[in-house]
Design an enzyme around this catalytic site. Structure first.
Site, PDB file in Angstrom:
ATOM      1  N   ASN A   1       4.608 -16.041   7.039  1.00 55.68           N
ATOM      2  CA  ASN A   1       5.419 -15.079   6.354  1.00 55.68           C
ATOM      3  C   ASN A   1       7.107 -15.136   6.923  1.00 55.68           C
ATOM      4  OD1 ASN A   1       3.513 -13.477   4.645  1.00 55.68           O
ATOM      5  ND2 ASN A   1       3.717 -12.031   6.481  1.00 55.68           N
TER       6      ASN A   1
ATOM      7  N   HIS B   1      -4.556 -10.659  10.858  1.00 52.30           N
ATOM      8  CA  HIS B   1      -3.402 -10.145   9.598  1.00 52.30           C
ATOM      9  C   HIS B   1      -4.344 -11.838   8.548  1.00 52.30           C
ATOM     10  CE1 HIS B   1       0.258 -11.399   7.415  1.00 52.30           C
ATOM     11  NE2 HIS B   1       0.135 -10.567   7.367  1.00 52.30           N
TER      12      HIS B   1
ATOM     13  N   SER C   1       1.589  -6.547   9.136  1.00 47.88           N
ATOM     14  CA  SER C   1       2.453  -8.001   8.504  1.00 47.88           C
ATOM     15  C   SER C   1       3.672  -7.836   9.937  1.00 47.88           C
ATOM     16  CB  SER C   1       2.987  -7.559   7.225  1.00 47.88           C
ATOM     17  OG  SER C   1       1.689  -8.090   6.170  1.00 47.88           O
TER      18      SER C   1
HETATM   19  N1  LIG Z   1      -0.118  -5.822   1.043  1.00 46.65           N
HETATM   20  C1  LIG Z   1       0.491  -6.930   1.154  1.00 46.65           C
HETATM   21  O1  LIG Z   1       0.561  -7.649   0.834  1.00 46.65           O
HETATM   22  C2  LIG Z   1      -0.101  -7.579   2.868  1.00 46.65           C
HETATM   23  C3  LIG Z   1      -0.884  -8.505   3.391  1.00 46.65           C
HETATM   24  C4  LIG Z   1      -0.789  -8.157   4.683  1.00 46.65           C
HETATM   25  C5  LIG Z   1      -1.348  -7.245   5.603  1.00 46.65           C
HETATM   26  N2  LIG Z   1      -0.298  -5.956   4.872  1.00 46.65           N
HETATM   27  C6  LIG Z   1      -0.201  -4.773   5.914  1.00 46.65           C
HETATM   28  O2  LIG Z   1      -1.699  -3.915   5.964  1.00 46.65           O
HETATM   29  C7  LIG Z   1      -0.939  -2.951   6.023  1.00 46.65           C
HETATM   30  C8  LIG Z   1      -1.629  -2.191   4.451  1.00 46.65           C
HETATM   31  O3  LIG Z   1      -0.899  -2.226   3.438  1.00 46.65           O
HETATM   32  P1  LIG Z   1      -1.312  -2.074   1.813  1.00 46.65           P
HETATM   33  O4  LIG Z   1      -0.564  -2.630   0.939  1.00 46.65           O
HETATM   34  O5  LIG Z   1      -2.652  -1.865   1.675  1.00 46.65           O
HETATM   35  O6  LIG Z   1      -0.951  -0.836   1.743  1.00 46.65           O
HETATM   36  P2  LIG Z   1      -1.363   0.392   0.883  1.00 46.65           P
HETATM   37  O7  LIG Z   1      -0.453   1.766   0.707  1.00 46.65           O
HETATM   38  O8  LIG Z   1      -1.835  -0.375  -0.338  1.00 46.65           O
HETATM   39  O9  LIG Z   1      -2.753   1.081   1.546  1.00 46.65           O
HETATM   40  C9  LIG Z   1      -2.208   1.816   3.126  1.00 46.65           C
HETATM   41  C10 LIG Z   1      -3.414   3.477   2.646  1.00 46.65           C
HETATM   42  O10 LIG Z   1      -3.740   3.690   3.749  1.00 46.65           O
HETATM   43  C11 LIG Z   1      -3.522   4.785   3.498  1.00 46.65           C
HETATM   44  N3  LIG Z   1      -3.409   6.017   5.024  1.00 46.65           N
HETATM   45  C12 LIG Z   1      -2.326   6.244   5.460  1.00 46.65           C
HETATM   46  N4  LIG Z   1      -2.371   7.004   6.313  1.00 46.65           N
HETATM   47  C13 LIG Z   1      -3.839   6.795   6.925  1.00 46.65           C
HETATM   48  C14 LIG Z   1      -4.585   7.013   8.050  1.00 46.65           C
HETATM   49  N5  LIG Z   1      -4.217   8.242   9.025  1.00 46.65           N
HETATM   50  N6  LIG Z   1      -5.727   7.478   8.215  1.00 46.65           N
HETATM   51  C15 LIG Z   1      -6.044   6.057   7.449  1.00 46.65           C
HETATM   52  N7  LIG Z   1      -6.033   5.899   5.951  1.00 46.65           N
HETATM   53  C16 LIG Z   1      -4.438   6.190   5.782  1.00 46.65           C
HETATM   54  C17 LIG Z   1      -3.194   5.174   2.914  1.00 46.65           C
HETATM   55  O11 LIG Z   1      -4.138   6.441   2.115  1.00 46.65           O
HETATM   56  C18 LIG Z   1      -3.226   4.573   1.499  1.00 46.65           C
HETATM   57  O12 LIG Z   1      -4.468   4.287   1.259  1.00 46.65           O
HETATM   58  C19 LIG Z   1       0.105  -2.727   6.171  1.00 46.65           C
HETATM   59  O13 LIG Z   1       0.405  -2.819   7.347  1.00 46.65           O
HETATM   60  C20 LIG Z   1       0.432  -4.422   5.405  1.00 46.65           C
HETATM   61  O14 LIG Z   1       1.533  -4.521   6.523  1.00 46.65           O
HETATM   62  C21 LIG Z   1       0.254  -6.522   3.702  1.00 46.65           C
END
Ligand SMILES: NC(=O)c1ccc[n+]([C@@H]2O[C@H](COP(=O)([O-])OP(=O)(O)OC[C@H]3O[C@@H](n4cnc5c(N)ncnc54)[C@H](O)[C@@H]3O)[C@@H](O)[C@H]2O)c1
Length: 289
Positions: A190, A139, A118
């Site tokens: 956003n 995204h 994000s």
């Molecule tokens: N949550 C939201 O609303 C949202 C919306 C759009 C974008 N994003 C983006 O998506 C990405 C993930 O967010 P999320 O909310 O799913 O986070 P989350 O914490 O739910 O999931 C992240 C996952 O990545 C895993 N991880 C960490 N290091 C790793 C590695 N080296 N290799 C493989 N897996 C690894 C963790 O174990 C975890 O399961 C972020 O960059 C965030 O900015 C999130």
């Protein structure tokens, strides 16, 4: 674009992987541990079973999608055959840069490497790879199985061919791509959401109205499906907090720093629905108390 790799099976990665599998792509989703992958699989199963029960999807489509979806901790093997990678790991620059450097070594030369971040822009990751022309942000929005918008954002090094391929892929996944002509922290949706959120927090911190009433005004006067505080609790309060810090790191503008209220919640670990407490509190079945 046949074989997709989604890195990270958390809130976003699991559903993004399922979106790809439902659209007919052979998809692998990786995470650090088998436990996380098992949780991701079971939460996808219950969500899609509900969709079938409600008549939103057919059981055959869902079974076929699961047959195309592989859950593994073996990132290296999965990367070696991927046409496109969507990185959805934790929102930490050093983790993402390390992943992009590793993916660059493992993935075939033609593969495009995208991040679902994000706030971390692809220009902050592209130079960790030897293929900056094939690095971009793709995204998705939460929940990725439902939300139709996908922002496609390249850095100055991203090629037109990459932008077109990612845009076309988003369309083929049944999404509505929004293509940015230039990188800007927060992208489009956003940034607009952030302006509304800042105002909601201003009203709260100045004692003008309660969390509940501000949310109610947004829902009942502006037609928002959810108020800004309800939405922060749903997505995770730390997401917006880190997005603000990342934006401040680029701009240096103190107005981009996270608010006092959000900082206190994050420091206490009250991150919203996932921790049972944020702006609201939730019981064990996830209902607001
Ligand atoms: N949550 C939201 O609303 C949202 C919306 C759009 C974008 N994003 C983006 O998506 C990405 C993930 O967010 P999320 O909310 O799913 O986070 P989350 O914490 O739910 O999931 C992240 C996952 O990545 C895993 N991880 C960490 N290091 C790793 C590695 N080296 N290799 C493989 N897996 C690894 C963790 O174990 C975890 O399961 C972020 O960059 C965030 O900015 C999130």
């Amino acid at each position: 674009m046949e074989r997709m790799l989604v890195v990270g099976a958390g809130t976003m990665g699991a559903q993004i992987a399922m979106v790809c599998a439902l659209a007919g792509h052979d998809t692998t989703v990786t995470d650090l541990t088998d436990d996380v992958l098992a949780r991701a699989e079971s939460s996808l199963r219950s969500r899609l079973d509900r969709d079938v029960a409600n008549g939103r999807r057919t059981g055959d489509d869902v079974d076929a999608a699961f047959a195309r979806l592989t859950f593994t901790t073996g990132l290296d093997g999965a990367a070696s055959t991927a046409d496109l990678v969507i990185e959805a790991a934790v929102e930490k620059l050093d983790v993402k840069r390390e992943l992009f450097a590793r993916l660059d070594k493992l993935a075939p030369p033609h593969a495009i490497l995208t991040t679902n971040s994000s706030a971390i822009m692809s220009s902050q990751l592209a130079d960790a790879t030897g293929r900056p022309d094939r690095v971009a942000n793709m995204h998705f929005f939460n929940p990725a199985l439902v939300m139709r918008c996908v922002e496609v954002v390249g850095s100055s090094a991203t090629s037109d061919a990459t932008m077109e391929a990612v845009t076309e892929l988003a369309r083929s996944l049944g999404k509505e791509p929004v293509v940015l002509h230039k990188e800007i922290p927060g992208f489009v949706a956003n940034r607009i959401l952030g302006a509304v959120r800042d105002e909601a927090i201003f009203l709260l911190e100045n004692g003008i109205a309660t969390v509940e009433d501000i949310d109610t005004a947004c829902r009942t006067a502006l037609g928002y499906p959810m108020g800004p505080f309800e939405l922060m609790d749903l997505t995770g309060i730390e997401i917006g907090y880190h997005a603000k810090l990342a934006r401040h790191a680029v701009s240096g503008d103190p107005r981009d720093l996270p608010s006092r209220t959000v900082t206190e919640l994050v420091e206490r670990g009250d991150l919203g629905r996932k921790t049972g407490k944020g702006f609201y509190t939730y019981d064990e079945s996830g209902d607001r108390t």
